[in-house]
Write an enzyme that holds these catalytic residues in place. Sequence first.
Site, PDB file in Angstrom:
ATOM      1  N   ASP A  95       4.711   1.450  11.285  1.00 30.17           N
ATOM      2  CA  ASP A  95       4.523   0.006  11.522  1.00 30.17           C
ATOM      3  C   ASP A  95       5.630  -0.451  12.463  1.00 30.17           C
ATOM      4  OD1 ASP A  95       4.348  -2.909  11.242  1.00 30.17           O
ATOM      5  OD2 ASP A  95       3.239  -2.542   9.389  1.00 30.17           O
TER       6      ASP A  95
ATOM      7  N   HIS B 126      -6.173  -5.391  13.413  1.00 26.65           N
ATOM      8  CA  HIS B 126      -7.597  -5.507  13.097  1.00 26.65           C
ATOM      9  C   HIS B 126      -8.433  -6.044  14.256  1.00 26.65           C
ATOM     10  CE1 HIS B 126      -6.719  -3.988   9.304  1.00 26.65           C
ATOM     11  NE2 HIS B 126      -7.148  -4.942   8.503  1.00 26.65           N
TER      12      HIS B 126
ATOM     13  N   SER C  69       0.834  -1.207   0.000  1.00 28.81           N
ATOM     14  CA  SER C  69       0.000   0.000   0.000  1.00 28.81           C
ATOM     15  C   SER C  69       0.864   1.251   0.000  1.00 28.81           C
ATOM     16  CB  SER C  69      -0.919   0.007   1.230  1.00 28.81           C
ATOM     17  OG  SER C  69      -0.173  -0.190   2.417  1.00 28.81           O
TER      18      SER C  69
HETATM   19  N1  SAH Z   1      -0.981  -2.119   4.188  1.00 26.19           N
HETATM   20  C1  SAH Z   1      -0.297  -3.394   4.075  1.00 26.19           C
HETATM   21  C2  SAH Z   1      -0.841  -4.465   4.984  1.00 26.19           C
HETATM   22  C3  SAH Z   1      -0.763  -4.137   6.449  1.00 26.19           C
HETATM   23  S1  SAH Z   1      -0.927  -5.570   7.470  1.00 26.19           S
HETATM   24  C4  SAH Z   1      -0.291  -3.866   2.621  1.00 26.19           C
HETATM   25  O1  SAH Z   1      -0.707  -3.124   1.734  1.00 26.19           O
HETATM   26  O2  SAH Z   1       0.127  -4.982   2.368  1.00 26.19           O
HETATM   27  C5  SAH Z   1      -1.011  -4.830   9.058  1.00 26.19           C
HETATM   28  C6  SAH Z   1       0.297  -4.275   9.580  1.00 26.19           C
HETATM   29  O3  SAH Z   1      -0.002  -3.515  10.740  1.00 26.19           O
HETATM   30  C7  SAH Z   1       1.348  -5.311  10.006  1.00 26.19           C
HETATM   31  O4  SAH Z   1       2.530  -5.109   9.282  1.00 26.19           O
HETATM   32  C8  SAH Z   1       1.565  -5.044  11.500  1.00 26.19           C
HETATM   33  O5  SAH Z   1       2.922  -5.130  11.911  1.00 26.19           O
HETATM   34  C9  SAH Z   1       1.076  -3.623  11.650  1.00 26.19           C
HETATM   35  N2  SAH Z   1       0.562  -3.289  12.972  1.00 26.19           N
HETATM   36  C10 SAH Z   1      -0.339  -3.985  13.707  1.00 26.19           C
HETATM   37  N3  SAH Z   1      -0.602  -3.335  14.856  1.00 26.19           N
HETATM   38  C11 SAH Z   1       0.172  -2.216  14.860  1.00 26.19           C
HETATM   39  C12 SAH Z   1       0.359  -1.130  15.790  1.00 26.19           C
HETATM   40  N4  SAH Z   1      -0.294  -1.070  16.951  1.00 26.19           N
HETATM   41  N5  SAH Z   1       1.223  -0.162  15.458  1.00 26.19           N
HETATM   42  C13 SAH Z   1       1.916  -0.205  14.292  1.00 26.19           C
HETATM   43  N6  SAH Z   1       1.767  -1.193  13.380  1.00 26.19           N
HETATM   44  C14 SAH Z   1       0.905  -2.182  13.659  1.00 26.19           C
HETATM   45 MG    MG Z   2      -5.693  -4.478   4.957  1.00 27.14          MG
END
Ligand code: SAH
Ligand code: MG
Length: 193
Positions: free
Chosen positions: A55, A127, A36
């Site tokens: 992240d 999530h 993304s």
């Molecule tokens: N946007 C990405 C997918 C994200 S997956 C794409 O396009 O592929 C969700 C991500 O959120 C993971 O890498 C995880 O490490 C991060 N994440 C989860 N909880 C978090 C938090 N509290 N703070 C920062 N990053 C977090």
């Molecule tokens: Mg997603």
Amino acid sequence: MKGFLHPEEGQALLDSAAALDSPRPAVEIGSYCGKSTVYFGVGCQQAGRKLFAVDHHQGSEEHQVGEFYHDASLADGSGGINSFDAFRATMRAASLDDTVVPVVTKSTTFSDVWTHPISMLFIDGGHSLAAALADYRAWAGKVEPRGLLAIHDVFPNAEDGGQAPATVYRLALASGLYKERATVHSLRILERL
Ligand code: SAH
Ligand code: MG
């Protein structure tokens, strides 16, 4: 490229970011390996703004060893995962090093020190309901008027996926701070009033 985003969702992120007439920085929560971030970053680059990509790079629950979305190539050698090396390689390959500023920490830790208005926010981090709500509460108020809030994985029907992002989406609309701008698959783009 590794990641969780439909190309049409990516294009919508890119186009929205590029068309937004504000030099203020943008923020992405949840970059993983940078899929993304490339779309969002190219849009920000075209508009002449920086993108803070937040992240902790330790993965969400579903990325851990033994979970459904675990990717063994990201194993960190001590039982966890690390997506930062892959993320950095993705940014370099996309020539985004001067646009995307990686912020390797928890979303709420960064929000504690980030006090400036932002032009656009993309929420795609944890999530669980607690994580999604924490991200929304920490960041949604920082979006400037006429700025954009994008939320990923909004599934109107519970059979299609977890409901935390949909809850945040409904909360944003109910708050009176945001109105609906666009829907592309599970991506929602809202505009700050
Ligand atoms: N946007 C990405 C997918 C994200 S997956 C794409 O396009 O592929 C969700 C991500 O959120 C993971 O890498 C995880 O490490 C991060 N994440 C989860 N909880 C978090 C938090 N509290 N703070 C920062 N990053 C977090
Ligand atoms: Mg997603």
